[in-house]
Design a protein around this motif. Structure first.
Motif, short mmCIF file in Angstrom:
data_model
loop_
_atom_site.label_atom_id
_atom_site.label_comp_id
_atom_site.label_asym_id
_atom_site.label_seq_id
_atom_site.Cartn_x
_atom_site.Cartn_y
_atom_site.Cartn_z
N ARG A 238 0.84 -1.21 0.00
CA ARG A 238 0.00 0.00 0.00
C ARG A 238 0.87 1.26 0.00
O ARG A 238 0.48 2.27 -0.57
N ILE A 239 2.05 1.18 0.64
CA ILE A 239 2.97 2.32 0.59
C ILE A 239 3.48 2.48 -0.84
O ILE A 239 3.54 3.58 -1.39
N ILE A 240 3.82 1.36 -1.48
CA ILE A 240 4.32 1.40 -2.86
C ILE A 240 3.25 1.99 -3.78
O ILE A 240 3.53 2.86 -4.61
N GLU A 241 2.00 1.55 -3.59
CA GLU A 241 0.90 2.07 -4.43
C GLU A 241 0.71 3.58 -4.22
O GLU A 241 0.53 4.33 -5.18
N ALA A 242 0.76 3.99 -2.94
CA ALA A 242 0.56 5.42 -2.63
C ALA A 242 1.67 6.26 -3.27
O ALA A 242 1.41 7.33 -3.83
N ILE A 243 2.91 5.77 -3.19
CA ILE A 243 4.04 6.52 -3.76
C ILE A 243 3.90 6.57 -5.29
O ILE A 243 4.00 7.65 -5.90
N ALA A 244 3.68 5.42 -5.90
CA ALA A 244 3.60 5.35 -7.37
C ALA A 244 2.47 6.28 -7.86
O ALA A 244 2.65 7.05 -8.81
N ASN A 245 1.37 6.23 -7.16
CA ASN A 245 0.21 7.04 -7.53
C ASN A 245 0.54 8.53 -7.43
O ASN A 245 0.26 9.31 -8.34
N ARG A 246 1.16 8.94 -6.31
CA ARG A 246 1.46 10.37 -6.14
C ARG A 246 2.54 10.87 -7.09
O ARG A 246 2.48 12.00 -7.56
N VAL A 247 3.54 10.02 -7.35
CA VAL A 247 4.62 10.45 -8.27
C VAL A 247 4.10 10.43 -9.71
O VAL A 247 4.56 11.20 -10.55
N GLY A 248 3.12 9.54 -9.99
CA GLY A 248 2.58 9.43 -11.34
C GLY A 248 3.25 8.33 -12.15
O GLY A 248 3.52 8.50 -13.34
N ILE A 249 3.52 7.20 -11.46
CA ILE A 249 4.15 6.06 -12.15
C ILE A 249 3.15 4.89 -12.12
O ILE A 249 2.69 4.51 -11.03
N PRO A 250 2.78 4.33 -13.27
CA PRO A 250 1.84 3.19 -13.25
C PRO A 250 2.44 2.00 -12.50
O PRO A 250 3.65 1.75 -12.60
N MET A 251 1.59 1.28 -11.76
CA MET A 251 2.06 0.13 -10.97
C MET A 251 2.74 -0.93 -11.85
O MET A 251 3.59 -1.67 -11.38
N GLU A 252 2.37 -0.99 -13.15
CA GLU A 252 2.99 -1.99 -14.05
C GLU A 252 4.50 -1.77 -14.16
O GLU A 252 5.24 -2.67 -14.54
N LYS A 253 4.97 -0.55 -13.84
CA LYS A 253 6.42 -0.28 -13.95
C LYS A 253 7.16 -0.65 -12.67
O LYS A 253 8.38 -0.53 -12.60
N THR A 254 6.43 -1.05 -11.62
CA THR A 254 7.10 -1.48 -10.39
C THR A 254 7.35 -2.99 -10.46
O THR A 254 6.60 -3.72 -11.12
N HIS A 255 8.38 -3.43 -9.79
CA HIS A 255 8.71 -4.87 -9.77
C HIS A 255 8.90 -5.24 -8.31
O HIS A 255 9.86 -4.82 -7.67
N ASN A 256 7.92 -5.99 -7.79
CA ASN A 256 7.84 -6.19 -6.34
C ASN A 256 8.08 -7.64 -5.92
O ASN A 256 7.68 -8.56 -6.61
N VAL A 257 8.75 -7.78 -4.79
CA VAL A 257 9.01 -9.11 -4.22
C VAL A 257 8.35 -9.25 -2.85
O VAL A 257 8.46 -10.30 -2.22
#
Ligand code: UT7
Length: 306
Positions: A238-257
């Motif tokens: 949820r922190i990752i989603e909040a950051i990506a959303n606020r910065v303006g980066i689609p979640m598809e560009k994140t790579h999470n483990v």
């Protein structure tokens, strides 16, 4: 001069604790943990130096370098094996390196502090040409497994990268920050367990990281749209989603483990990097943004061209 990441290696201890395992001994559930954090399981039982050595060995093989090629070892860790020597000395010996070695402790932002430090040293005339940068942490050993507010979050792991001078790749922009006035929301005293005000950490982390990414992008003369691969510290989905959303980066560009590792502190960004590598997105020329935050509080961002 430009510098690239030439090899990546990871290490996770064999023992796994699932959310359902935790739910047998504390008042929680797989559903709650997964919904609030995105974590399903975590690896435990790791020793910081051993995981660092294993990941370092894999990174050297991936880069095609031998111990003699390494000019400097930087180990980011919050969980050293001993008070001293620095755990980097143990890792240096374990990998049969003959270079200088030191530890960095900036908690979960340590890998980024190490990265920027390595780049700075490599940029000095006569500075190291090839650096092994390792993030290794065994937070499971600092976790009170009867405290549901922290036991659900942390795990052990390590990730290493080889940095080398090369005409391809570069550090385009960066930011390192700290606010020692926020020590009390996340800390661990000698001989005690991790203490955390989860909600406060959540809020402060999102604010700090969004500001840090903005600064690093602006230093690089780039915008969020230029980022191809986003590798945030793996603390809570949820922190990752909040950051990506606020910065303006689609979640598809994140790579999470995070689902498989929980929060592994210094290791989380190189572990996410290895996932991105496995996903085939770390192609020459790609703009990769790494960002993280940790106790202190500390935070940092590095925007690199792969
Ligand atoms: O590297 C940095 C390390 N730290 C972090 O990144 C931590 C950042 N913070 C977080 O990730 C989240 O704040 C947590 C995952 C720690 C907690 O999630 P939350 O959504 O902030 O939950 P909360 O603390 O606001 O608690 C909500 C409810 C409470 O019940 P009531 O008061 O609403 O009835 C808690 O008692 O959930 C309850 N709760 C739990 N229930 C089941 C808290 N922990 C648990 C649990 N299982 N483990």
């Amino acid at each position: 001069m430009t510098i690239r990441i030439a090899g990546i290696g990871t290490s996770l201890p064999e023992k796994i604790i699932t959310n359902n395992d935790l739910a047998k001994s504390i008042d929680t559930s797989d559903e709650w943990i997964n919904e609030r954090t995105g974590i399903r399981r975590r690896h435990v039982g790791g020793v910081t130096s051993r995981m660092a050595i294993e990941s370092g060995r894999v990174a050297m093989a991936d880069a095609g370098v031998s111990p003699d090629d390494i000019d400097l070892l930087i180990l980011s860790t919050t969980t050293p094996d001993q008070r001293f020597p620095a755990t980097s000395a143990v890792v240096q010996s374990g990998l049969e390196l003959s270079c200088g070695a030191f530890d960095v402790n900036a908690v979960c932002a340590g890998f980024l502090y190490g990265y920027v430090t390595a780049y700075g040293l490599m940029s000095i005339p006569g500075g190291p040409s090839t650096v092994l940068l390792c993030g290794s942490d065994s937070l499971a050993s600092l976790t009170d497994w009867t405290d549901r507010s922290t036991a659900i979050l942390f795990g052990d792991g390590a990730g290493s990268v080889i940095l080398e001078r090369h005409e391809q790749g570069d550090l385009l922009g960066w930011d390192l920050g700290a606010d020692g006035n926020l020590q009390s929301i996340l800390y661990c005293d000698h001989g005690d367990f991790i203490q955390m005000e989860g909600r406060e950490v959540f809020k402060k982390a999102v604010r700090a990281v969004v500001g840090s990414v903005d600064k690093a992008l602006s230093n690089a003369g780039l915008t969020a749209d230029d980022i191809d691969v986003f590798l945030p510290h793996q603390a809570n989905i949820r922190i990752i989603e909040a950051i990506a959303n606020r910065v303006g980066i689609p979640m598809e560009k994140t790579h999470n483990v995070i689902a498989d590792t929980g929060n592994t502190s210094s290791a989380s960004i190189p572990l996410a990097m290895a996932k991105a590598q496995a996903n085939g997105v770390l192609q020459p020329g790609a703009v990769v943004c790494m960002t993280g935050f940790g106790g202190g509080m500390t935070w940092g961002t590095a925007v690199v061209r792969w």
